[in-house]
Scaffold this active site. Structure first.
Site, PDB file in Angstrom:
ATOM      1  N   ASP A  85       0.643  -1.233  -0.102  1.00 39.67           N
ATOM      2  CA  ASP A  85      -0.069   0.179  -0.567  1.00 39.67           C
ATOM      3  C   ASP A  85       0.988   1.158  -0.094  1.00 39.67           C
ATOM      4  O   ASP A  85       2.285   0.594   0.003  1.00 39.67           O
ATOM      5  CB  ASP A  85      -1.312   0.261   1.149  1.00 39.67           C
ATOM      6  CG  ASP A  85      -2.158   0.572   1.370  1.00 39.67           C
ATOM      7  OD1 ASP A  85      -1.952   1.575   0.183  1.00 39.67           O
ATOM      8  OD2 ASP A  85      -2.701   1.048   2.039  1.00 39.67           O
ATOM      9  N   LYS A  86       0.581   2.859  -0.218  1.00 38.05           N
ATOM     10  CA  LYS A  86       0.777   3.613  -0.506  1.00 38.05           C
ATOM     11  C   LYS A  86       0.213   4.763   0.487  1.00 38.05           C
ATOM     12  O   LYS A  86      -0.811   4.751   0.638  1.00 38.05           O
ATOM     13  CB  LYS A  86       1.142   3.577  -1.307  1.00 38.05           C
ATOM     14  CG  LYS A  86       1.689   6.305  -2.054  1.00 38.05           C
ATOM     15  CD  LYS A  86       0.353   6.275  -2.391  1.00 38.05           C
ATOM     16  CE  LYS A  86       0.062   7.563  -3.001  1.00 38.05           C
ATOM     17  NZ  LYS A  86      -1.177   8.481  -2.362  1.00 38.05           N
ATOM     18  N   HIS A  87       0.825   5.919   1.115  1.00 36.48           N
ATOM     19  CA  HIS A  87       0.518   6.697   1.861  1.00 36.48           C
ATOM     20  C   HIS A  87       0.198   7.834   1.680  1.00 36.48           C
ATOM     21  O   HIS A  87       2.246   8.447   1.348  1.00 36.48           O
ATOM     22  CB  HIS A  87      -0.229   6.513   3.609  1.00 36.48           C
ATOM     23  CG  HIS A  87      -0.591   7.826   4.253  1.00 36.48           C
ATOM     24  ND1 HIS A  87      -1.939   7.381   4.614  1.00 36.48           N
ATOM     25  CD2 HIS A  87      -0.196   8.439   4.498  1.00 36.48           C
ATOM     26  CE1 HIS A  87      -2.041   8.592   4.976  1.00 36.48           C
ATOM     27  NE2 HIS A  87      -1.564   9.212   5.517  1.00 36.48           N
ATOM     28  N   SER A  88       0.054   8.642   1.485  1.00 36.99           N
ATOM     29  CA  SER A  88       0.688  10.335   0.783  1.00 36.99           C
ATOM     30  C   SER A  88      -0.181  11.154   1.818  1.00 36.99           C
ATOM     31  O   SER A  88      -1.080  11.347   2.778  1.00 36.99           O
ATOM     32  CB  SER A  88      -0.027  10.879  -0.311  1.00 36.99           C
ATOM     33  OG  SER A  88       0.015  12.593  -0.620  1.00 36.99           O
ATOM     34  N   THR A 125      -8.442  11.387  -2.571  1.00 43.38           N
ATOM     35  CA  THR A 125      -8.857   9.769  -3.655  1.00 43.38           C
ATOM     36  C   THR A 125      -9.785   9.518  -3.547  1.00 43.38           C
ATOM     37  O   THR A 125     -10.352   9.138  -4.880  1.00 43.38           O
ATOM     38  CB  THR A 125      -7.637   8.417  -2.905  1.00 43.38           C
ATOM     39  OG1 THR A 125      -6.099   9.134  -3.047  1.00 43.38           O
ATOM     40  CG2 THR A 125      -7.959   7.462  -4.323  1.00 43.38           C
ATOM     41  N   ARG A 173      -8.568  15.319  17.404  1.00 48.36           N
ATOM     42  CA  ARG A 173      -7.460  16.310  16.303  1.00 48.36           C
ATOM     43  C   ARG A 173      -7.747  17.645  15.419  1.00 48.36           C
ATOM     44  O   ARG A 173      -7.163  18.733  16.197  1.00 48.36           O
ATOM     45  CB  ARG A 173      -6.412  15.302  15.529  1.00 48.36           C
ATOM     46  CG  ARG A 173      -5.753  14.278  16.786  1.00 48.36           C
ATOM     47  CD  ARG A 173      -5.039  13.288  16.115  1.00 48.36           C
ATOM     48  NE  ARG A 173      -4.052  14.087  14.216  1.00 48.36           N
ATOM     49  CZ  ARG A 173      -3.790  13.616  13.522  1.00 48.36           C
ATOM     50  NH1 ARG A 173      -4.304  12.079  13.104  1.00 48.36           N
ATOM     51  NH2 ARG A 173      -2.802  13.901  12.963  1.00 48.36           N
ATOM     52  N   SER A 188      -1.564   7.088  13.761  1.00 46.98           N
ATOM     53  CA  SER A 188      -2.858   6.920  12.823  1.00 46.98           C
ATOM     54  C   SER A 188      -2.545   6.573  11.840  1.00 46.98           C
ATOM     55  O   SER A 188      -3.518   5.396  11.154  1.00 46.98           O
ATOM     56  CB  SER A 188      -3.024   8.428  12.807  1.00 46.98           C
ATOM     57  OG  SER A 188      -4.525   8.673  11.877  1.00 46.98           O
ATOM     58  N   LYS A 192      -3.848   2.118  10.760  1.00 46.53           N
ATOM     59  CA  LYS A 192      -4.498   1.271   9.967  1.00 46.53           C
ATOM     60  C   LYS A 192      -4.174   0.543   8.753  1.00 46.53           C
ATOM     61  O   LYS A 192      -3.870  -0.167   8.406  1.00 46.53           O
ATOM     62  CB  LYS A 192      -4.825   2.580   8.685  1.00 46.53           C
ATOM     63  CG  LYS A 192      -6.263   3.773   9.584  1.00 46.53           C
ATOM     64  CD  LYS A 192      -6.609   4.392   9.291  1.00 46.53           C
ATOM     65  CE  LYS A 192      -5.575   5.780   8.720  1.00 46.53           C
ATOM     66  NZ  LYS A 192      -5.807   6.466   9.575  1.00 46.53           N
ATOM     67  N   LYS A 193      -2.479   1.183   9.004  1.00 45.16           N
ATOM     68  CA  LYS A 193      -2.071  -0.280   7.517  1.00 45.16           C
ATOM     69  C   LYS A 193      -1.317  -1.199   8.571  1.00 45.16           C
ATOM     70  O   LYS A 193      -1.240  -1.919   7.686  1.00 45.16           O
ATOM     71  CB  LYS A 193      -0.470   1.097   7.674  1.00 45.16           C
ATOM     72  CG  LYS A 193      -0.402   2.082   6.544  1.00 45.16           C
ATOM     73  CD  LYS A 193      -1.558   1.871   5.329  1.00 45.16           C
ATOM     74  CE  LYS A 193      -1.918   3.280   5.165  1.00 45.16           C
ATOM     75  NZ  LYS A 193      -3.057   2.856   3.307  1.00 45.16           N
TER      76      LYS A 193
END
Length: 460
Positions: A85-88, A125, A173, A188, A192-193
């Site tokens: 997976d990828k996170h930005s 997204t 937050r 955070s 999830k990952k």
């Protein structure tokens, strides 16, 4: 055995700069998840963490407790080592995930991408994909596995069962001015990952005037925290630092960004978008052992964009997530006019003329995004409706010479553009009397974990 400390006692402890033990952090997260902690208490703890910080062990304990607050996803043993997976951290015009997920799947990865919605000036997204008629972001873990078996990738929203503590803390937050806390951001993202049971993760940490972090140094600090914690969680983790002063690509706005992502999936599109997609994908292919080096991974991912396999995978993903087959086909293989017909168009399309002549030094992303948000492309609060047809196309590039009156921006909207918004847009265009110096690369730095990644089968 001593009774667990009360939540006010834990808040005092962190307020006074002491470190919290793992059991104390678990107790706090249980209170958040079970609803026994009052919102005022949670807010006080968040502020104490923001002001006093957390060391590496505390941050890792918070991440693990948040991940354990809900269900963890389970995958077939045959996918071991291939789940990526990828996170930005968010930006303007960032449509990378739409091209990256299917390209990775076309290369043999399994991509259970869990994404978010836009808030403020940053796009989301999920909002982009929901511009496509019929697309369903809500998928159960069982449905996700079925889609991965058939297609290789899915892009979904966070389910109620996955890291529920994060949903509570994330919402608070925003209203307690603790969004920029490094340990809270780290926990955070990675909780999830970790619940996704990933093999490898790549992080796009953005910096600049339109990013959460203004400087490369502050972005590097977050990236280092994320890479170190990810490795401790058993996820092969890497990060890139990318500039976010100007929009990524030429288009901003949900429907327009879908169209630009399709150009990338056809092997074209803006060079900076392709560069980021292939760089992030190359790192992931290397991390999970499908490429010998990150550069070989970049080349392999580029071939998936060029040979049509990534686009075919994207079309299959659309069908698997609710888009009618004829709609998916027209969007992925149709003419530009057919694609616009599928997504719909704004009622007003107007071009802004350059207020004077000169050389384009840059186009600032933040004022452009703020105007589009006010026109309906973004939301000020979670749950606000958005208009997917609102957006903007850049008609110029840095280093180009403009004449006075020459169009530089095409705006798509369904309302009236006020004088203030028009001034803000014109101020985003920075012109100079001479050509600009060499442009800084979009990708500034890569942070890799120590040592080479294990080959497939050695990881989680």
């Amino acid at each position: 055995m001593a009774a667990p400390a009360s939540l006010p006692t834990l808040i005092c402890k962190k307020r006074d700069g002491e470190r919290l033990e793992e059991e104390e952090i678990q107790s706090f997260v249980r209170g958040v998840t079970e609803g026994t902690a009052q919102q005022g208490q949670i807010g006080a703890m968040l502020m104490a963490i923001r002001l006093r910080g957390m060391d590496t062990a505390e941050t890792l304990a918070l991440t693990r407790a948040m991940a354990a607050s809900g269900r963890a996803l389970a995958w077939p043993p045959a996918w071991r080592g291939l789940l990526v997976d990828k996170h930005s951290t968010g930006g303007v015009g960032d449509k990378v995930s739409l091209a990256l997920a299917p390209a990775l799947a076309a290369c043999g990865c399994k991509v259970p991408m869990i994404s978010g919605r836009g808030l403020g000036h940053t796009g989301g997204t999920l909002d982009k994909l929901e511009a496509i008629p019929g697309f369903r972001i809500s998928q159960s873990p069982e449905q996700m596995q079925s889609i991965l078996e058939r297609v290789g990738c899915c892009i979904v929203g966070q389910s109620e069962e996955l890291a529920p503590a994060d949903r509570v803390l994330y919402a608070l937050r925003d209203v307690t001015a603790t969004v920029d806390s490094l340990p809270l951001i780290t926990a955070s993202i990675l909780s999830k990952k970790a619940a996704e049971r990933l093999s490898a993760l790549v992080l796009d940490v953005k910096f600049g005037s339109a990013a959460l972090y203004p400087t490369q140094e502050s972005a590097r600090e977050l990236a280092q925290s994320l890479v170190a914690a990810g490795e401790q969680l058993g996820i092969r983790t890497a990060a890139v630092l990318s500039r976010m002063d100007e929009p990524l690509g030429r288009c901003v706005g949900n429907s327009l960004e879908v169209l630009e992502a399709l150009e990338c999936l056809e092997g074209g599109g803006p060079p900076d978008l392709r560069e980021l997609v292939t760089a992030l994908g190359g790192l992931l292919l290397w991390q999970c052992g499908l490429a010998g080096t990150a550069e070989q991974g970049r080349e392999r991912l580029g071939r998936a964009l060029d040979d049509g396999s990534a686009l075919r995978t994207f079309e299959a993903m659309l069908g698997a997530q609710g888009v009618p087959p004829d709609t998916a086909q027209r969007l992925c293989t149709g003419t530009p006019a057919q694609r616009c017909q599928v997504l719909g168009q704004a009622s007003v399309r107007e071009e802004l003329p350059a207020p004077c002549g000169g050389w384009v030094q840059r186009v600032e992303a933040l004022p452009l995004a703020h105007v589009l948000q006010e026109l309906g492309a973004g939301r000020a609060r979670a749950g606000d409706p958005i208009n997917p047809r609102v957006g903007a196309e850049l008609l110029v590039a840095v280093g180009q010479r403009l004449r006075e009156g020459q169009p530089w921006l095409r705006l798509h909207h369904d309302g009236a553009l006020g004088a203030g918004a028009r001034r803000a847009l014109q101020a985003a265009l920075r012109l100079g009397p001479a050509p600009p110096g060499p442009a800084s690369p979009r990708l500034a730095e890569a942070l890799l974990p120590p040592g080479s990644p294990p080959r497939r089968g050695d990881g989680p």
